[in-house]
Motif scaffolding. Structure first.
Motif, PDB file in Angstrom:
ATOM      1  N   GLN A 290      43.362  78.861  23.501  1.00 15.87           N
ATOM      2  CA  GLN A 290      43.101  80.273  23.759  1.00 15.87           C
ATOM      3  C   GLN A 290      41.680  80.493  24.270  1.00 15.87           C
ATOM      4  OE1 GLN A 290      45.429  81.410  19.829  1.00 15.87           O
ATOM      5  NE2 GLN A 290      44.976  83.247  20.988  1.00 15.87           N
ATOM      6  N   ALA A 291      40.801  79.549  24.010  1.00 19.36           N
ATOM      7  CA  ALA A 291      39.447  79.657  24.565  1.00 19.36           C
ATOM      8  C   ALA A 291      39.462  79.487  26.082  1.00 19.36           C
ATOM      9  CB  ALA A 291      38.533  78.605  23.932  1.00 19.36           C
ATOM     10  N   PHE A 292      40.493  78.816  26.618  1.00 18.45           N
ATOM     11  CA  PHE A 292      40.546  78.530  28.049  1.00 18.45           C
ATOM     12  C   PHE A 292      40.488  79.810  28.877  1.00 18.45           C
ATOM     13  CE2 PHE A 292      43.550  74.654  27.136  1.00 18.45           C
ATOM     14  CZ  PHE A 292      42.523  74.027  26.459  1.00 18.45           C
ATOM     15  N   TYR A 293      41.306  80.810  28.489  1.00 19.81           N
ATOM     16  CA  TYR A 293      41.419  81.983  29.366  1.00 19.81           C
ATOM     17  C   TYR A 293      40.232  82.929  29.260  1.00 19.81           C
ATOM     18  CZ  TYR A 293      44.019  83.784  25.184  1.00 19.81           C
ATOM     19  OH  TYR A 293      44.429  84.135  23.926  1.00 19.81           O
ATOM     20  N   TYR A 294      39.477  82.851  28.173  1.00 16.68           N
ATOM     21  CA  TYR A 294      38.238  83.648  28.116  1.00 16.68           C
ATOM     22  C   TYR A 294      37.248  83.136  29.159  1.00 16.68           C
ATOM     23  CZ  TYR A 294      39.528  85.954  23.733  1.00 16.68           C
ATOM     24  OH  TYR A 294      40.146  86.721  22.774  1.00 16.68           O
TER      25      TYR A 294
ATOM     26  N   ILE B 153      35.405  83.843  20.318  1.00 18.06           N
ATOM     27  CA  ILE B 153      34.109  83.533  19.697  1.00 18.06           C
ATOM     28  C   ILE B 153      33.772  82.060  19.880  1.00 18.06           C
ATOM     29  CG2 ILE B 153      32.822  83.522  17.519  1.00 18.06           C
ATOM     30  CD1 ILE B 153      34.714  85.899  16.680  1.00 18.06           C
ATOM     31  N   ILE B 154      34.794  81.192  19.825  1.00 25.52           N
ATOM     32  CA  ILE B 154      34.564  79.769  20.094  1.00 25.52           C
ATOM     33  C   ILE B 154      34.055  79.579  21.521  1.00 25.52           C
ATOM     34  CG2 ILE B 154      35.731  77.551  20.448  1.00 25.52           C
ATOM     35  CD1 ILE B 154      37.481  78.245  18.005  1.00 25.52           C
ATOM     36  N   ALA B 155      34.660  80.289  22.491  1.00 28.77           N
ATOM     37  CA  ALA B 155      34.197  80.203  23.883  1.00 28.77           C
ATOM     38  C   ALA B 155      32.743  80.650  23.983  1.00 28.77           C
ATOM     39  CB  ALA B 155      35.092  81.049  24.781  1.00 28.77           C
ATOM     40  N   TRP B 156      32.390  81.696  23.268  1.00 31.22           N
ATOM     41  CA  TRP B 156      31.002  82.184  23.246  1.00 31.22           C
ATOM     42  C   TRP B 156      30.077  81.147  22.621  1.00 31.22           C
ATOM     43  CZ3 TRP B 156      28.736  84.081  18.417  1.00 31.22           C
ATOM     44  CH2 TRP B 156      27.428  84.544  18.572  1.00 31.22           C
TER      45      TRP B 156
ATOM     46  N   VAL C  69      28.452  86.572  26.772  1.00 31.42           N
ATOM     47  CA  VAL C  69      29.185  87.776  26.386  1.00 31.42           C
ATOM     48  C   VAL C  69      28.193  88.746  25.757  1.00 31.42           C
ATOM     49  CG1 VAL C  69      31.072  88.756  25.008  1.00 31.42           C
ATOM     50  CG2 VAL C  69      31.258  86.417  25.846  1.00 31.42           C
ATOM     51  N   LYS C  70      28.254  90.002  26.171  1.00 30.28           N
ATOM     52  CA  LYS C  70      27.401  91.016  25.549  1.00 30.28           C
ATOM     53  C   LYS C  70      27.971  91.457  24.211  1.00 30.28           C
ATOM     54  CE  LYS C  70      25.557  95.704  26.178  1.00 30.28           C
ATOM     55  NZ  LYS C  70      24.161  95.350  25.896  1.00 30.28           N
ATOM     56  N   GLN C  71      29.299  91.670  24.172  1.00 28.67           N
ATOM     57  CA  GLN C  71      29.920  92.206  22.957  1.00 28.67           C
ATOM     58  C   GLN C  71      31.411  91.895  22.945  1.00 28.67           C
ATOM     59  OE1 GLN C  71      27.749  94.555  20.861  1.00 28.67           O
ATOM     60  NE2 GLN C  71      29.174  93.593  19.434  1.00 28.67           N
ATOM     61  N   PHE C  72      31.939  91.585  21.757  1.00 27.39           N
ATOM     62  CA  PHE C  72      33.376  91.532  21.537  1.00 27.39           C
ATOM     63  C   PHE C  72      33.803  92.800  20.802  1.00 27.39           C
ATOM     64  CE2 PHE C  72      32.738  86.872  21.849  1.00 27.39           C
ATOM     65  CZ  PHE C  72      33.749  86.563  22.748  1.00 27.39           C
ATOM     66  N   ILE C  73      34.970  93.316  21.170  1.00 32.28           N
ATOM     67  CA  ILE C  73      35.536  94.482  20.506  1.00 32.28           C
ATOM     68  C   ILE C  73      36.797  94.044  19.768  1.00 32.28           C
ATOM     69  CG2 ILE C  73      36.403  96.835  20.782  1.00 32.28           C
ATOM     70  CD1 ILE C  73      33.499  96.371  21.763  1.00 32.28           C
ATOM     71  N   ALA C  74      36.815  94.258  18.450  1.00 29.18           N
ATOM     72  CA  ALA C  74      38.012  94.009  17.648  1.00 29.18           C
ATOM     73  C   ALA C  74      38.787  95.319  17.574  1.00 29.18           C
ATOM     74  CB  ALA C  74      37.625  93.534  16.252  1.00 29.18           C
TER      75      ALA C  74
END
Length: 439
Positions: free
Chosen positions: A224-228, A260-263, A269-274
């Motif tokens: 799933q990190a691939f597509y980020y 988060i692993i990709a980051w 990344v500036k920000q992740f939104i949950a």
């Protein structure tokens, strides 16, 4: 690749052992002992790489010692043979479409990669692996497709009765052969609890080799990190990736953990939104610092996110060193009602013609609410985790009749095959023991 348990009460294990064990004996979750940062040369050139090339570089950095490079390339090219396009819906607002795989859901990435990796490790073994998986919607279909007719592996999928869409149910109950389904009179959390109990049942695990294909399995999380990173590459090619904000529709929080692993591997990344529905455990935790699971989970039109006790939450904590303040810097949480979700689906469709499923709409709302708080412009990405046709009843109720892809419409005439069970563990155990003994 060595992995530890988030509860730190079990020994470290290899990737192969972690994949087939699923859960550590202490009921924690497996995590890499270290997450490598990809070299700057990779990030400088990432826009010139294909999704498969990006996937190889990430996987090779994480598990390169476990799978030789040529075998890993072949595995990835076979498993990830579909695109993940970035579609501009509004100015500086992009939808990452993750529904172009066989089951038309983002979980095709994890399920197909995991099936290929398991098959690779099983090539020289005559063991029969029994996969148990709980689904709130899309996991079941992706796992069913990913593992269908895979030698030495049979799959049992648990899903909550009446709480998945018709197409989702048909995807996981109509294949047959090595794939069977259990329709549980309860919630997704009940299904997940049964699966976890099975893995901790010493009598059961002594008799059968059990494995999990839920996002609790590390092999589901890695791809799933691939597509980020691929989304970042697509934006970089457009000259738009400097201030990237990513909104993730969240239920079990495996998808966000992969981001988060990709980051952690170096992706800017500036920000992740949950973004969640009213099962708002994590958004409330980010606000208050108090983690209070919801039991039972609440039913919504974004049913794949109807999770009251997210199983991947310990992974998110581990990725931030169990430091709430650090998590709050990188994550913002928002939650939405069904009414708000329907309104977003309708207004975006009327304004742009873009059709969103309910989960996609929740991510869109989270992105917009966050970006409204900013003074400077950013590039926003919201994830679309499933094709809208998988939630056709809701979509057509909100925005009118829509076309159904042939691969989904063909399912509607197929006959469902599922065994109905209660939430009682002993009944579940007897059912799967009888089924496994016939294999």
């Amino acid at each position: 690749m060595q992995l530890y348990s988030t509860k730190h009460q079990s020994p470290e294990v290899s990737l192969e052992e972690a994949i087939f064990r699923g859960l550590p004996p202490d009921n924690g979750l497996y995590m890499p002992t270290s997450i490598p940062v990809l070299p700057q040369s990779f990030w400088d050139n990432v826009e010139n790489l294909s999704l498969q090339e990006i996937a190889f570089e990430i996987a090779h950095a994480l598990i390169g010692k476990d799978v030789p490079a040529n075998d890993l390339k072949s595995l990835i090219n076979k498993a990830i043979d579909f695109p993940a396009p970035l579609i501009e819906v509004e100015e500086d607002t992009f939808c990452l479409e993750l529904f172009h795989g066989p089951s038309m859901a983002f979980k095709d990435f994890g399920a197909r990669f995991m099936a290929a990796l398991m098959s690779y490790f099983l090539q020289k073994s005559e063991k029969q692996i029994h996969i148990l998986v709980a689904t709130s919607g899309d996991t079941g279909g992706a796992v069913a497709q990913g593992f269908y007719q895979t030698p030495n592996i049979d799959v049992t999928i648990l899903y909550p009765s009446g709480k998945v869409s018709d197409i989702q149910e048909k995807q996981l109950t109509t294949l047959g052969e090595n794939v069977s389904a259990l329709e549980v009179d309860g919630t997704f959390d009940d299904c997940q609890k049964l699966v976890k109990q099975a893995f901790l049942d010493k009598e059961l695990t002594a008799q059968f080799d059990l494995a999990s294909a839920n996002s609790i399995n590390i092999a589901r999380l890695i791809p799933q990190a691939f597509y980020y990173v691929n989304a970042y590459a697509q934006l970089k090619k457009k000259g738009l990736a400097k201030e990237m904000v990513i909104a993730v529709p969240s239920g079990n929080f495996g998808n966000l953990s992969a981001g988060i692993i990709a980051w952690r591997m170096g992706m800017p990344v500036k920000q992740f939104i949950a973004a969640t529905n009213v099962n708002k455990v994590v958004p409330e935790y980010l606000e208050s610092g108090i983690y209070e699971p919801i039991s039972p989970s609440l039913s919504t039109i974004s049913n794949a996110m109807d999770v009251g006790n997210p199983s991947n939450f310990p992974r998110m904590e581990a990725l931030f060193g169990n430091d709430l303040a650090e998590m709050q810097k990188m994550l913002k949480g928002y939650f939405y009602t069904d009414t708000e979700t329907r309104t977003a689906m309708r207004t975006v469709y009327e304004r742009t013609g873009y059709v969103m499923c309910p989960h996609t709409a929740v991510a869109y709302l989270g992105l917009k609410d966050y970006t409204r708080t900013l003074d400077e412009p950013v590039t926003g990405v919201f994830l679309s985790t499933a094709h809208y046709a998988k939630f056709l009843d809701v979509v057509e109720e909100v925005i009118g009749e829509q076309a159904i892809p042939e691969r989904l419409s063909a399912l509607l005439d197929k006959e469902k095959q599922a065994t109905r069970i209660s939430t009682d563990y002993e009944e579940f155990k007897q059912t799967i023991v009888a089924a496994f003994s016939k294999v």
